[in-house]
Design a protein around this motif. Structure first.
Motif, PDB file in Angstrom:
ATOM      1  N   THR A   1      15.261  -5.099   3.302  1.00  0.00           N
ATOM      2  CA  THR A   1      15.383  -5.004   1.982  1.00  0.00           C
ATOM      3  C   THR A   1      14.710  -6.455   1.432  1.00  0.00           C
ATOM      4  N   LEU A   2      15.132  -7.578   2.155  1.00  0.00           N
ATOM      5  CA  LEU A   2      14.436  -8.852   1.705  1.00  0.00           C
ATOM      6  C   LEU A   2      12.986  -8.928   1.908  1.00  0.00           C
ATOM      7  N   PHE A   3      12.603  -8.179   3.030  1.00  0.00           N
ATOM      8  CA  PHE A   3      11.067  -8.494   3.348  1.00  0.00           C
ATOM      9  C   PHE A   3      10.470  -7.635   2.304  1.00  0.00           C
ATOM     10  N   VAL A   4      10.677  -6.315   1.898  1.00  0.00           N
ATOM     11  CA  VAL A   4       9.947  -5.547   1.162  1.00  0.00           C
ATOM     12  C   VAL A   4      10.132  -6.136  -0.455  1.00  0.00           C
ATOM     13  N   SER A   5      11.325  -6.659  -0.894  1.00  0.00           N
ATOM     14  CA  SER A   5      11.342  -7.273  -2.050  1.00  0.00           C
ATOM     15  C   SER A   5      10.427  -8.551  -2.175  1.00  0.00           C
ATOM     16  N   ALA A   6      10.201  -9.153  -1.157  1.00  0.00           N
ATOM     17  CA  ALA A   6       9.419 -10.611  -1.140  1.00  0.00           C
ATOM     18  C   ALA A   6       7.939  -9.842  -1.328  1.00  0.00           C
ATOM     19  N   ALA A   7       7.730  -8.776  -0.561  1.00  0.00           N
ATOM     20  CA  ALA A   7       6.272  -8.368  -0.583  1.00  0.00           C
ATOM     21  C   ALA A   7       5.920  -7.637  -2.164  1.00  0.00           C
ATOM     22  N   SER A   8       6.984  -7.051  -2.760  1.00  0.00           N
ATOM     23  CA  SER A   8       6.705  -6.407  -4.029  1.00  0.00           C
ATOM     24  C   SER A   8       6.553  -7.516  -4.966  1.00  0.00           C
ATOM     25  N   THR A   9       7.425  -8.553  -4.721  1.00  0.00           N
ATOM     26  CA  THR A   9       7.242  -9.551  -5.778  1.00  0.00           C
ATOM     27  C   THR A   9       6.155 -10.271  -5.680  1.00  0.00           C
ATOM     28  N   ASN A  10       5.761 -10.718  -4.500  1.00  0.00           N
ATOM     29  CA  ASN A  10       4.653 -11.678  -4.571  1.00  0.00           C
ATOM     30  C   ASN A  10       3.373 -11.211  -4.310  1.00  0.00           C
ATOM     31  N   LEU A  11       3.422  -9.969  -3.327  1.00  0.00           N
ATOM     32  CA  LEU A  11       2.053  -9.706  -3.107  1.00  0.00           C
ATOM     33  C   LEU A  11       1.575  -8.441  -3.917  1.00  0.00           C
ATOM     34  N   CYS A  12       2.294  -7.645  -4.481  1.00  0.00           N
ATOM     35  CA  CYS A  12       2.064  -6.361  -5.359  1.00  0.00           C
ATOM     36  C   CYS A  12       2.852  -6.322  -6.363  1.00  0.00           C
ATOM     37  N   PRO A  13       3.142  -7.116  -7.261  1.00  0.00           N
ATOM     38  CA  PRO A  13       4.043  -7.286  -8.403  1.00  0.00           C
ATOM     39  C   PRO A  13       3.887  -5.843  -9.439  1.00  0.00           C
TER      40      PRO A  13
ATOM     41  N   ASP B   1       0.688  -1.295   0.024  1.00  0.00           N
ATOM     42  CA  ASP B   1      -0.060   0.028   0.099  1.00  0.00           C
ATOM     43  C   ASP B   1       0.890   1.374   0.025  1.00  0.00           C
ATOM     44  N   HIS B   2       1.945   1.219   0.811  1.00  0.00           N
ATOM     45  CA  HIS B   2       2.653   2.503   0.788  1.00  0.00           C
ATOM     46  C   HIS B   2       3.628   2.520  -0.365  1.00  0.00           C
ATOM     47  N   LEU B   3       4.217   1.596  -0.974  1.00  0.00           N
ATOM     48  CA  LEU B   3       4.622   1.569  -2.439  1.00  0.00           C
ATOM     49  C   LEU B   3       3.542   2.009  -3.462  1.00  0.00           C
ATOM     50  N   ARG B   4       2.538   1.579  -3.447  1.00  0.00           N
ATOM     51  CA  ARG B   4       1.455   2.348  -4.461  1.00  0.00           C
ATOM     52  C   ARG B   4       1.086   3.411  -4.156  1.00  0.00           C
ATOM     53  N   ALA B   5       1.213   4.029  -2.825  1.00  0.00           N
ATOM     54  CA  ALA B   5       0.894   5.461  -2.526  1.00  0.00           C
ATOM     55  C   ALA B   5       2.090   6.401  -3.043  1.00  0.00           C
ATOM     56  N   GLY B   6       3.349   5.879  -3.404  1.00  0.00           N
ATOM     57  CA  GLY B   6       4.413   6.835  -3.799  1.00  0.00           C
ATOM     58  C   GLY B   6       5.383   6.439  -2.924  1.00  0.00           C
ATOM     59  N   ALA B   7       5.495   5.785  -2.003  1.00  0.00           N
ATOM     60  CA  ALA B   7       6.630   5.746  -1.083  1.00  0.00           C
ATOM     61  C   ALA B   7       7.505   4.903  -1.933  1.00  0.00           C
ATOM     62  N   SER B   8       9.110   5.293  -1.795  1.00  0.00           N
ATOM     63  CA  SER B   8      10.287   4.898  -2.674  1.00  0.00           C
ATOM     64  C   SER B   8      10.339   3.618  -1.882  1.00  0.00           C
ATOM     65  N   VAL B   9      10.981   2.688  -2.772  1.00  0.00           N
ATOM     66  CA  VAL B   9      11.340   1.355  -2.154  1.00  0.00           C
ATOM     67  C   VAL B   9      12.389   1.399  -0.995  1.00  0.00           C
ATOM     68  N   LEU B  10      13.347   2.303  -1.104  1.00  0.00           N
ATOM     69  CA  LEU B  10      14.269   2.677  -0.070  1.00  0.00           C
ATOM     70  C   LEU B  10      13.625   3.139   1.375  1.00  0.00           C
ATOM     71  N   ASP B  11      12.661   4.116   1.035  1.00  0.00           N
ATOM     72  CA  ASP B  11      11.860   4.696   2.176  1.00  0.00           C
ATOM     73  C   ASP B  11      11.036   3.331   2.811  1.00  0.00           C
ATOM     74  N   GLU B  12      10.573   2.637   2.154  1.00  0.00           N
ATOM     75  CA  GLU B  12       9.913   1.458   2.621  1.00  0.00           C
ATOM     76  C   GLU B  12      10.649   0.630   3.513  1.00  0.00           C
ATOM     77  N   ILE B  13      11.641   0.087   2.787  1.00  0.00           N
ATOM     78  CA  ILE B  13      12.740  -0.702   3.704  1.00  0.00           C
ATOM     79  C   ILE B  13      13.040   0.059   4.938  1.00  0.00           C
ATOM     80  N   SER B  14      13.299   1.251   4.939  1.00  0.00           N
ATOM     81  CA  SER B  14      13.851   1.795   6.193  1.00  0.00           C
ATOM     82  C   SER B  14      12.647   1.862   7.099  1.00  0.00           C
TER      83      SER B  14
END
Length: 112
Positions: free
Chosen positions: A96-108, A71-84
């Motif tokens: 990094t691994l958590f956000v990568s897994a989320a963006s790959t699997n839950l919201c590609p 949701d944060h990524l779709r709303a415009g958060a940068s990947v780096l900001d979301e990782i932090s």
């Protein structure tokens, strides 16, 4: 009371069309549920294999956190900001691994 043939035919066609629409909706819903379950299972597998599970959180809580990241990524958060944000919120270093897994699997398609 006599049944008008044209009225009966119109009723039959409308009923059949309604049933087809409902059937298609149910099939689409089942497919979406299956896709969601598969995506969530893949997400949990990936964070488990990469030792990126959230400390003290259940599987359901981790899936919810993954969707929140999406949701944060779709709303415009940068990947780096979301990782932090994930690392700060959950007090661990595998954001990094958590956000990568989320963006790959839950919201590609979060970027689209």
């Amino acid at each position: 009371m006599a049944i008008n043939r044209n009225s009966f035919r119109t009723f039959a066609i409308a009923s059949a069309a309604t049933m087809m629409t409902l059937g298609a909706a149910l099939v689409g819903s089942a497919t979406a549920t299956a896709d969601t379950s598969t995506a969530e299972a893949s997400f949990v597998d990936e964070i488990s294999v990469n030792n990126a599970t959230l400390p003290g959180k259940s599987t359901a809580e981790m899936i919810t956190a993954g969707y929140v990241a999406c949701d944060h990524l779709r709303a415009g958060a940068s990947v780096l900001d979301e990782i932090s944000a994930v690392e700060q919120n959950y007090h661990f270093t595998q954001g990094t691994l958590f956000v990568s897994a989320a963006s790959t699997n839950l919201c590609p398609n979060f970027a689209s």
